[in-house]
Design a protein around this motif. Structure first.
Motif, PDB file in Angstrom:
ATOM      1  N   ILE A  16       0.840  -1.197   0.000  1.00 23.75           N
ATOM      2  CA  ILE A  16       0.000   0.000   0.000  1.00 23.75           C
ATOM      3  C   ILE A  16       0.877   1.249   0.000  1.00 23.75           C
ATOM      4  CG2 ILE A  16      -1.807   1.260   1.240  1.00 23.75           C
ATOM      5  CD1 ILE A  16      -2.344  -1.444   2.744  1.00 23.75           C
ATOM      6  N   TYR A  17       0.659   2.134  -0.963  1.00 24.22           N
ATOM      7  CA  TYR A  17       1.310   3.439  -0.932  1.00 24.22           C
ATOM      8  C   TYR A  17       0.725   4.202   0.253  1.00 24.22           C
ATOM      9  CZ  TYR A  17       2.529   8.221  -2.135  1.00 24.22           C
ATOM     10  OH  TYR A  17       3.002   9.510  -2.089  1.00 24.22           O
ATOM     11  N   THR A  18       1.600   4.731   1.120  1.00 22.06           N
ATOM     12  CA  THR A  18       1.158   5.351   2.374  1.00 22.06           C
ATOM     13  C   THR A  18       1.865   6.699   2.549  1.00 22.06           C
ATOM     14  OG1 THR A  18       1.043   3.075   3.220  1.00 22.06           O
ATOM     15  CG2 THR A  18       0.743   4.834   4.808  1.00 22.06           C
ATOM     16  N   PRO A  19       1.372   7.740   1.879  1.00 26.08           N
ATOM     17  CA  PRO A  19       2.084   9.021   1.853  1.00 26.08           C
ATOM     18  C   PRO A  19       2.213   9.715   3.202  1.00 26.08           C
ATOM     19  CG  PRO A  19      -0.087   9.242   0.850  1.00 26.08           C
ATOM     20  CD  PRO A  19       0.134   7.775   1.116  1.00 26.08           C
ATOM     21  N   GLN A  20       1.408   9.345   4.186  1.00 27.02           N
ATOM     22  CA  GLN A  20       1.485  10.003   5.496  1.00 27.02           C
ATOM     23  C   GLN A  20       2.693   9.557   6.321  1.00 27.02           C
ATOM     24  OE1 GLN A  20      -0.954   7.956   4.481  1.00 27.02           O
ATOM     25  NE2 GLN A  20      -1.662   6.618   6.105  1.00 27.02           N
ATOM     26  N   LEU A  21       3.405   8.505   5.902  1.00 28.42           N
ATOM     27  CA  LEU A  21       4.597   8.052   6.623  1.00 28.42           C
ATOM     28  C   LEU A  21       5.783   8.962   6.320  1.00 28.42           C
ATOM     29  CD1 LEU A  21       4.393   4.180   6.161  1.00 28.42           C
ATOM     30  CD2 LEU A  21       3.856   5.505   8.208  1.00 28.42           C
ATOM     31  N   ASP A  22       6.703   9.034   7.264  1.00 26.16           N
ATOM     32  CA  ASP A  22       7.917   9.814   7.063  1.00 26.16           C
ATOM     33  C   ASP A  22       8.771   9.195   5.968  1.00 26.16           C
ATOM     34  OD1 ASP A  22       7.334  11.645   9.073  1.00 26.16           O
ATOM     35  OD2 ASP A  22       8.385  10.494  10.621  1.00 26.16           O
ATOM     36  N   ALA A  23       9.339  10.074   5.148  1.00 25.98           N
ATOM     37  CA  ALA A  23      10.232   9.628   4.078  1.00 25.98           C
ATOM     38  C   ALA A  23      11.227  10.757   3.798  1.00 25.98           C
ATOM     39  CB  ALA A  23       9.439   9.291   2.822  1.00 25.98           C
ATOM     40  N   ARG A  27      14.027  10.002  -1.194  1.00 27.55           N
ATOM     41  CA  ARG A  27      13.182   8.823  -1.418  1.00 27.55           C
ATOM     42  C   ARG A  27      11.800   9.123  -0.825  1.00 27.55           C
ATOM     43  NH1 ARG A  27      15.652   4.060   1.277  1.00 27.55           N
ATOM     44  NH2 ARG A  27      16.643   5.592   2.608  1.00 27.55           N
ATOM     45  N   PRO A  28      11.000   9.915  -1.534  1.00 20.29           N
ATOM     46  CA  PRO A  28       9.776  10.455  -0.931  1.00 20.29           C
ATOM     47  C   PRO A  28       8.525   9.575  -0.986  1.00 20.29           C
ATOM     48  CG  PRO A  28      10.079  11.377  -3.105  1.00 20.29           C
ATOM     49  CD  PRO A  28      11.281  10.496  -2.835  1.00 20.29           C
ATOM     50  N   SER A  86       5.717  -3.888   7.472  1.00 22.67           N
ATOM     51  CA  SER A  86       6.817  -2.936   7.601  1.00 22.67           C
ATOM     52  C   SER A  86       6.744  -2.026   6.386  1.00 22.67           C
ATOM     53  CB  SER A  86       8.151  -3.677   7.670  1.00 22.67           C
ATOM     54  OG  SER A  86       9.198  -2.774   8.029  1.00 22.67           O
ATOM     55  N   TYR A  87       7.790  -1.206   6.167  1.00 21.03           N
ATOM     56  CA  TYR A  87       7.715  -0.360   4.985  1.00 21.03           C
ATOM     57  C   TYR A  87       9.077  -0.062   4.389  1.00 21.03           C
ATOM     58  CZ  TYR A  87       8.726   4.107   7.496  1.00 21.03           C
ATOM     59  OH  TYR A  87       9.290   5.129   8.206  1.00 21.03           O
ATOM     60  N   HIS A  88       9.046   0.308   3.099  1.00 22.24           N
ATOM     61  CA  HIS A  88      10.207   0.776   2.350  1.00 22.24           C
ATOM     62  C   HIS A  88       9.851   2.141   1.780  1.00 22.24           C
ATOM     63  CE1 HIS A  88      12.675  -2.791   2.403  1.00 22.24           C
ATOM     64  NE2 HIS A  88      11.739  -3.535   1.857  1.00 22.24           N
ATOM     65  N   VAL A  89      10.875   2.955   1.567  1.00 19.92           N
ATOM     66  CA  VAL A  89      10.698   4.227   0.876  1.00 19.92           C
ATOM     67  C   VAL A  89      11.522   4.187  -0.405  1.00 19.92           C
ATOM     68  CG1 VAL A  89      10.123   5.579   2.912  1.00 19.92           C
ATOM     69  CG2 VAL A  89      12.514   5.286   2.291  1.00 19.92           C
ATOM     70  N   ILE A  90      10.958   4.727  -1.481  1.00 17.93           N
ATOM     71  CA  ILE A  90      11.625   4.668  -2.780  1.00 17.93           C
ATOM     72  C   ILE A  90      11.651   6.045  -3.428  1.00 17.93           C
ATOM     73  CG2 ILE A  90      11.041   2.252  -3.193  1.00 17.93           C
ATOM     74  CD1 ILE A  90       8.802   3.303  -5.099  1.00 17.93           C
ATOM     75  N   ALA A  91      12.533   6.188  -4.415  1.00 14.54           N
ATOM     76  CA  ALA A  91      12.612   7.406  -5.212  1.00 14.54           C
ATOM     77  C   ALA A  91      11.956   7.218  -6.578  1.00 14.54           C
ATOM     78  CB  ALA A  91      14.069   7.814  -5.403  1.00 14.54           C
TER      79      ALA A  91
END
Length: 123
Positions: A16-23, A27-28, A86-91
């Motif tokens: 799930i794309y979760t834009p409210q998480l810190d990034a 890698r936004p 868990s989560y990953h952040v990507i560019a």
């Protein structure tokens, strides 16, 4: 080479794309992923570590290795499952794959692969 244990498998249940998480700015795009480890083998195992490889379509590669899974070392009897997120952040759009390292009760190392999945940044 560490052998794969037949019957020990991983499913990627949801991404799930979760834009409210810190990034970080570089890698936004954060994505939460839900994983289940299934022990359908005939031996008990303890998950001891993991290795994730996140490859961007720009050629970038991030390798994440560590002990356990989300701070735990799940013990799975035959028929047990362990689910977490868990989560990953990507560019940029990326492909994710990897493996979990486990130890049987007889102290034999085994692994199970994480099926490849995609993280696609929003349009």
């Amino acid at each position: 080479m560490i052998p794969e244990l037949e019957g020990l498998r991983v499913t990627v249940d949801q991404v799930i794309y979760t834009p409210q998480l810190d990034a970080p700015k570089e890698r936004p795009f954060p994505f939460v992923y839900h994983i289940t480890i299934h022990n359908q083998s005939d031996v008990a195992v303890t998950i001891r570590g993991r290795k994730w490889v996140v490859t961007g379509n720009d050629g970038s590669c991030i390798v994440v290795e560590g002990d356990g899974v989300v701070g735990q070392f799940p013990f799975l009897e035959p028929g047990d499952t362990f689910s977490y997120n868990s989560y990953h952040v990507i560019a940029c759009d990326s492909v994710v794959e990897g493996a979990y390292l486990a130890i049987t009760q007889e102290n034999h190392p085994v692994l199970t692969r994480i099926p490849q999945f995609e993280l696609r940044k929003p349009i």
